[in-house]
Design a protein around this motif. Sequence first.
Motif, PDB file in Angstrom:
ATOM      1  N   ASP A   1      43.794  62.489  28.687  1.00 55.52           N
ATOM      2  CA  ASP A   1      43.431  61.789  27.448  1.00 55.52           C
ATOM      3  C   ASP A   1      43.208  62.789  26.311  1.00 55.52           C
ATOM      4  N   ASN A   2      42.506  63.873  26.606  1.00 54.23           N
ATOM      5  CA  ASN A   2      42.214  64.869  25.570  1.00 54.23           C
ATOM      6  C   ASN A   2      43.473  65.537  25.051  1.00 54.23           C
ATOM      7  N   ALA A   3      44.528  65.555  25.853  1.00 57.87           N
ATOM      8  CA  ALA A   3      45.784  66.178  25.432  1.00 57.87           C
ATOM      9  C   ALA A   3      46.612  65.260  24.540  1.00 57.87           C
ATOM     10  N   LYS A   4      46.267  63.971  24.507  1.00 57.10           N
ATOM     11  CA  LYS A   4      47.054  63.011  23.727  1.00 57.10           C
ATOM     12  C   LYS A   4      46.491  62.879  22.309  1.00 57.10           C
ATOM     13  N   ILE A   5      46.566  63.984  21.574  1.00 56.62           N
ATOM     14  CA  ILE A   5      46.002  63.996  20.222  1.00 56.62           C
ATOM     15  C   ILE A   5      47.031  64.414  19.178  1.00 56.62           C
ATOM     16  N   PHE A   6      48.269  64.529  19.594  1.00 56.52           N
ATOM     17  CA  PHE A   6      49.303  64.995  18.669  1.00 56.52           C
ATOM     18  C   PHE A   6      50.316  63.907  18.306  1.00 56.52           C
ATOM     19  N   ASP A   7      50.078  62.667  18.752  1.00 51.88           N
ATOM     20  CA  ASP A   7      51.028  61.590  18.463  1.00 51.88           C
ATOM     21  C   ASP A   7      50.423  60.502  17.589  1.00 51.88           C
ATOM     22  N   PHE A   8      49.322  60.837  16.893  1.00 53.04           N
ATOM     23  CA  PHE A   8      48.760  59.893  15.927  1.00 53.04           C
ATOM     24  C   PHE A   8      48.085  60.683  14.820  1.00 53.04           C
ATOM     25  N   THR A   9      47.825  60.012  13.707  1.00 53.98           N
ATOM     26  CA  THR A   9      47.217  60.666  12.547  1.00 53.98           C
ATOM     27  C   THR A   9      46.057  59.833  12.042  1.00 53.98           C
TER      28      THR A   9
ATOM     29  N   GLN B   1      43.896  68.078  13.119  1.00 56.36           N
ATOM     30  CA  GLN B   1      44.571  67.616  11.911  1.00 56.36           C
ATOM     31  C   GLN B   1      44.264  68.527  10.723  1.00 56.36           C
ATOM     32  N   GLN B   2      43.184  69.301  10.848  1.00 54.82           N
ATOM     33  CA  GLN B   2      42.842  70.299   9.832  1.00 54.82           C
ATOM     34  C   GLN B   2      43.363  71.689  10.211  1.00 54.82           C
ATOM     35  N   GLY B   3      44.149  71.750  11.290  1.00 54.72           N
ATOM     36  CA  GLY B   3      44.677  73.028  11.745  1.00 54.72           C
ATOM     37  C   GLY B   3      43.687  73.849  12.528  1.00 54.72           C
ATOM     38  N   VAL B   4      42.629  73.213  13.025  1.00 53.83           N
ATOM     39  CA  VAL B   4      41.582  73.905  13.780  1.00 53.83           C
ATOM     40  C   VAL B   4      41.827  73.729  15.275  1.00 53.83           C
ATOM     41  N   PRO B   5      42.065  74.814  16.026  1.00 48.83           N
ATOM     42  CA  PRO B   5      42.261  74.709  17.472  1.00 48.83           C
ATOM     43  C   PRO B   5      40.994  74.226  18.176  1.00 48.83           C
ATOM     44  N   VAL B   6      41.176  73.517  19.294  1.00 44.62           N
ATOM     45  CA  VAL B   6      40.054  72.975  20.053  1.00 44.62           C
ATOM     46  C   VAL B   6      40.183  73.380  21.519  1.00 44.62           C
ATOM     47  N   ILE B   7      39.040  73.463  22.201  1.00 46.04           N
ATOM     48  CA  ILE B   7      39.019  73.845  23.619  1.00 46.04           C
ATOM     49  C   ILE B   7      38.068  72.928  24.390  1.00 46.04           C
ATOM     50  N   PRO B   8      38.359  71.620  24.435  1.00 48.47           N
ATOM     51  CA  PRO B   8      37.468  70.709  25.163  1.00 48.47           C
ATOM     52  C   PRO B   8      37.381  71.094  26.633  1.00 48.47           C
ATOM     53  N   LYS B   9      36.187  71.013  27.189  1.00 53.02           N
ATOM     54  CA  LYS B   9      36.009  71.357  28.602  1.00 53.02           C
ATOM     55  C   LYS B   9      35.883  70.082  29.435  1.00 53.02           C
ATOM     56  N   SER B  10      36.561  70.089  30.576  1.00 48.88           N
ATOM     57  CA  SER B  10      36.500  68.953  31.488  1.00 48.88           C
ATOM     58  C   SER B  10      37.055  69.382  32.830  1.00 48.88           C
ATOM     59  N   SER B  11      36.558  68.761  33.887  1.00 50.18           N
ATOM     60  CA  SER B  11      37.125  68.961  35.222  1.00 50.18           C
ATOM     61  C   SER B  11      37.742  67.664  35.733  1.00 50.18           C
TER      62      SER B  11
END
Length: 285
Positions: free
Chosen positions: A254-262, A237-247
């Motif tokens: 779940d981590n990809a669902k961050i662009f449909d809420f504020t 939301q601050q324009g900062v890219p993220v690279i969460p790690k998970s297998s």
Amino acid sequence: MSSTAPSVLLNTGVQMPLLGLGTYMLLSPEDVYLAVDAALAAGYRAFDSAAVYQNEAQLGCALKELLPKHGLTREDVFITSKLDPKDQGKRAMEGALHSLSQLDLGYIDLYLIHEPGTEGLVVTDQRNPGNRAQSWATLEELHAQGKLKAIGVSNYTPAHMRELLQSCKTPPALLQVEFHPRLCQTELRSVCDEYGVCFQAFSSLGKGDLVTNPVVMEVAKNCKRTPAQVLLRWAVQQGVPVIPKSSNPDRMKDNAKIFDFTLSDTDMDRRQIRLGFIKSGLIDH
């Protein structure tokens, strides 16, 4: 890179996805393959590796096999890797070319100096500045040849950034550092803003500690989201890219669902989260 995923514009004129998959600790070919397959299915179009992760070859092989399966081409994904600290300085060319060979994808979208120090030297060793400069000159050369589409740094302090920015021919496209509500990196972000350098976060979940923080959990409950989604949203939301790690495929989704809420302005600035700040080391990922 061609993608409809939310992205940020680098100073090279290229768009980089705001969300990528961190691949630290993914080692075996099977683990990397399954993670990349799940990530592509979940909409990830960026992957973050490094020479020290020892998985560049596995990542390259997985992508070459899986991109056609998902109807994608090499140009549809954004690949980041990093120079091994043991190759800092006179071995930088050897190290960067090894990364290119291991990934075997034709080029690397973004290549970073993994840390400002050199393996085997203490932080204060007077050889480090010269080694950093030599590494950067090597990356500039490979960037000019088109083998590295963008170049940048990781784990640099404000002093390291100013040193580089005052001496480089090609400015860094990106700085990757630890960033979350307990470590807001105000000075580093200011330097990046001043010089047009993209600021990217790793360890967005505070090495996992913040997902159980009472304030984060309260915000997540009110938003009907997971604590991890709230923390990742706080950054993007601050324009900062993220690279969460998970297998874990479900966690990736779940981590990809961050662009449909504020998050509200109040939740973005819940200062209680910042209590308990622990200064991070030069490299921890």
